[in-house]
Design a protein around this motif. Structure first.
Motif, PDB file in Angstrom:
ATOM      1  N   VAL A  23      20.360 -11.786 -34.698  1.00 20.40           N
ATOM      2  CA  VAL A  23      21.130 -12.718 -35.539  1.00 20.40           C
ATOM      3  C   VAL A  23      21.819 -13.762 -34.669  1.00 20.40           C
ATOM      4  O   VAL A  23      21.836 -14.960 -35.007  1.00 20.40           O
ATOM      5  CB  VAL A  23      22.155 -11.957 -36.406  1.00 20.40           C
ATOM      6  CG1 VAL A  23      23.003 -12.947 -37.212  1.00 20.40           C
ATOM      7  CG2 VAL A  23      21.449 -10.983 -37.339  1.00 20.40           C
ATOM      8  N   ARG A  24      22.366 -13.336 -33.531  1.00 21.32           N
ATOM      9  CA  ARG A  24      23.038 -14.264 -32.626  1.00 21.32           C
ATOM     10  C   ARG A  24      22.094 -15.377 -32.190  1.00 21.32           C
ATOM     11  O   ARG A  24      22.439 -16.559 -32.232  1.00 21.32           O
ATOM     12  CB  ARG A  24      23.574 -13.522 -31.400  1.00 21.32           C
ATOM     13  CG  ARG A  24      24.276 -14.406 -30.375  1.00 21.32           C
ATOM     14  CD  ARG A  24      24.746 -13.592 -29.165  1.00 21.32           C
ATOM     15  NE  ARG A  24      25.415 -14.434 -28.191  1.00 21.32           N
ATOM     16  CZ  ARG A  24      24.773 -15.159 -27.275  1.00 21.32           C
ATOM     17  NH1 ARG A  24      23.445 -15.129 -27.211  1.00 21.32           N
ATOM     18  NH2 ARG A  24      25.461 -15.911 -26.427  1.00 21.32           N
ATOM     19  N   ALA A  25      20.870 -15.002 -31.775  1.00 24.28           N
ATOM     20  CA  ALA A  25      19.905 -16.010 -31.333  1.00 24.28           C
ATOM     21  C   ALA A  25      19.529 -16.945 -32.477  1.00 24.28           C
ATOM     22  O   ALA A  25      19.414 -18.165 -32.284  1.00 24.28           O
ATOM     23  CB  ALA A  25      18.654 -15.338 -30.769  1.00 24.28           C
ATOM     24  N   ALA A  26      19.361 -16.387 -33.684  1.00 25.81           N
ATOM     25  CA  ALA A  26      18.981 -17.223 -34.829  1.00 25.81           C
ATOM     26  C   ALA A  26      20.070 -18.236 -35.176  1.00 25.81           C
ATOM     27  O   ALA A  26      19.771 -19.378 -35.555  1.00 25.81           O
ATOM     28  CB  ALA A  26      18.688 -16.337 -36.038  1.00 25.81           C
ATOM     29  N   VAL A  27      21.339 -17.841 -35.018  1.00 29.12           N
ATOM     30  CA  VAL A  27      22.441 -18.772 -35.285  1.00 29.12           C
ATOM     31  C   VAL A  27      22.522 -19.833 -34.197  1.00 29.12           C
ATOM     32  O   VAL A  27      22.600 -21.039 -34.480  1.00 29.12           O
ATOM     33  CB  VAL A  27      23.783 -18.008 -35.399  1.00 29.12           C
ATOM     34  CG1 VAL A  27      24.945 -18.990 -35.493  1.00 29.12           C
ATOM     35  CG2 VAL A  27      23.768 -17.087 -36.614  1.00 29.12           C
ATOM     36  N   ILE A  28      22.476 -19.397 -32.939  1.00 34.67           N
ATOM     37  CA  ILE A  28      22.624 -20.333 -31.831  1.00 34.67           C
ATOM     38  C   ILE A  28      21.474 -21.330 -31.777  1.00 34.67           C
ATOM     39  O   ILE A  28      21.659 -22.499 -31.431  1.00 34.67           O
ATOM     40  CB  ILE A  28      22.740 -19.560 -30.504  1.00 34.67           C
ATOM     41  CG1 ILE A  28      24.121 -18.895 -30.417  1.00 34.67           C
ATOM     42  CG2 ILE A  28      22.527 -20.468 -29.292  1.00 34.67           C
ATOM     43  CD1 ILE A  28      24.311 -18.012 -29.209  1.00 34.67           C
ATOM     44  N   GLU A  29      20.268 -20.888 -32.154  1.00 32.88           N
ATOM     45  CA  GLU A  29      19.121 -21.792 -32.137  1.00 32.88           C
ATOM     46  C   GLU A  29      19.039 -22.650 -33.397  1.00 32.88           C
ATOM     47  O   GLU A  29      18.160 -23.487 -33.528  1.00 32.88           O
ATOM     48  CB  GLU A  29      17.829 -20.997 -31.950  1.00 32.88           C
ATOM     49  CG  GLU A  29      17.737 -20.341 -30.574  1.00 32.88           C
ATOM     50  CD  GLU A  29      16.399 -19.671 -30.321  1.00 32.88           C
ATOM     51  OE1 GLU A  29      15.481 -19.844 -31.146  1.00 32.88           O
ATOM     52  OE2 GLU A  29      16.278 -18.987 -29.289  1.00 32.88           O
ATOM     53  N   GLY A  30      19.968 -22.448 -34.334  1.00 33.69           N
ATOM     54  CA  GLY A  30      20.016 -23.290 -35.522  1.00 33.69           C
ATOM     55  C   GLY A  30      19.077 -22.878 -36.633  1.00 33.69           C
ATOM     56  O   GLY A  30      18.944 -23.588 -37.633  1.00 33.69           O
ATOM     57  N   ALA A  31      18.410 -21.723 -36.488  1.00 28.26           N
ATOM     58  CA  ALA A  31      17.507 -21.262 -37.542  1.00 28.26           C
ATOM     59  C   ALA A  31      18.293 -20.782 -38.754  1.00 28.26           C
ATOM     60  O   ALA A  31      17.874 -20.964 -39.901  1.00 28.26           O
ATOM     61  CB  ALA A  31      16.609 -20.144 -37.017  1.00 28.26           C
ATOM     62  N   LEU A  32      19.444 -20.138 -38.500  1.00 25.85           N
ATOM     63  CA  LEU A  32      20.378 -19.797 -39.573  1.00 25.85           C
ATOM     64  C   LEU A  32      21.486 -20.846 -39.559  1.00 25.85           C
ATOM     65  O   LEU A  32      22.257 -20.926 -38.613  1.00 25.85           O
ATOM     66  CB  LEU A  32      20.972 -18.396 -39.356  1.00 25.85           C
ATOM     67  CG  LEU A  32      20.016 -17.212 -39.558  1.00 25.85           C
ATOM     68  CD1 LEU A  32      20.721 -15.898 -39.231  1.00 25.85           C
ATOM     69  CD2 LEU A  32      19.475 -17.183 -40.981  1.00 25.85           C
ATOM     70  N   THR A  33      21.535 -21.647 -40.579  1.00 22.93           N
ATOM     71  CA  THR A  33      22.444 -22.786 -40.595  1.00 22.93           C
ATOM     72  C   THR A  33      23.823 -22.391 -41.122  1.00 22.93           C
ATOM     73  O   THR A  33      23.973 -21.375 -41.811  1.00 22.93           O
ATOM     74  CB  THR A  33      21.870 -23.911 -41.481  1.00 22.93           C
ATOM     75  OG1 THR A  33      21.610 -23.382 -42.787  1.00 22.93           O
ATOM     76  CG2 THR A  33      20.573 -24.437 -40.889  1.00 22.93           C
TER      77      THR A  33
END
Length: 233
Positions: A23-33
């Motif tokens: 989840v952390r990577a998805a947030v930091i990479e902007g996939a989870l906005t």
């Protein structure tokens, strides 16, 4: 493994750690906005853990400044204001300078090799046009600096503020030149290798000044997001 779940191998704690990293990577990479709801039941089913462990994962993400958990409402990806973003950079600059000075004080070939390997991974991701991964690695370069300082508390605080500013950059930092940022990481390593800790500390502060200036020029336009996009064309 089914389409609905990820790898369920390992202990519940190990699966929770993987869920946190995912989840952390998805947030930091902007996939989870920002504003994306993070339902406990959905996450528990996807990662094969209990809702109790999902709550610990979300609590870690709240501590990182990546998730908001309003009382009585579902957790969601955070959306720092421009003022909160500037405050985060103030704290990060202070921590970065201290980390660099401490790394310089006990510099050795092992530290050099680890920093160079990480910077090389950043550049490889950028060359492969994996811009989100390269940007995430760019933030993690600074966490690695804090780890090499030998101060566990400094590393913890640096990890939190780097995560927070990484989210900020996905919101406000669309004009960041990641290639130039990687060049500046290489220059920082060269200064440390030359034994000039003071110059290295000044360099990392200037590096962050440049990132902040590019990213936080102004608050994104309010109003209809469709019109905000079309206004640029």
């Amino acid at each position: 493994m089914t389409p609905e779940t990820v790898d369920s191998a390992g202990t519940p704690a190990e699966r929770a750690d993987r869920a946190y990293a995912s989840v952390r990577a998805a947030v930091i990479e902007g996939a989870l906005t920002p504003g994306t709801k993070l339902g406990e039941e959905t996450l528990a089913a996807h990662y094969g853990v209990s809702r109790t462990l999902v709550r610990t994962v979300l609590a870690r993400l709240v501590s990182d400044g990546l998730v908001d958990s309003p009382h009585g409402r579902s957790a969601e990806v955070a959306h720092p204001t421009i003022e909160e973003a500037r405050d985060a950079f103030v704290v990060r600059r202070a921590l970065e300078r201290e980390a660099v000075l401490r790394v310089a004080a006990h510099w050795d070939d092992g530290i050099r090799d680890r920093l160079l390997a990480h910077a090389r991974a950043e550049r490889e991701a950028w060359t492969a046009r994996q811009s989100a991964a390269s940007a995430r690695l760019g933030g993690e370069f600074h966490i690695l600096l804090a780890r090499e300082s030998g101060n566990a508390l400094l590393q913890r605080y640096m990890s939190e503020v780097v995560s927070r500013t990484a989210l900020i950059l996905t919101i406000y930092g669309r004009d960041i030149d990641q290639g130039a940022s990687i060049d500046e990481h290489d220059e920082l390593i060269a200064l440390l290798a030359a034994g000039d800790g003071a110059a290295a500390a000044d360099h990392v502060a200037a590096h962050l000044d440049g990132v902040e200036t590019q990213a936080l020029r102004a608050e994104p336009p309010a109003g209809d997001p469709l019109l905000s996009v079309l206004a640029r064309y």
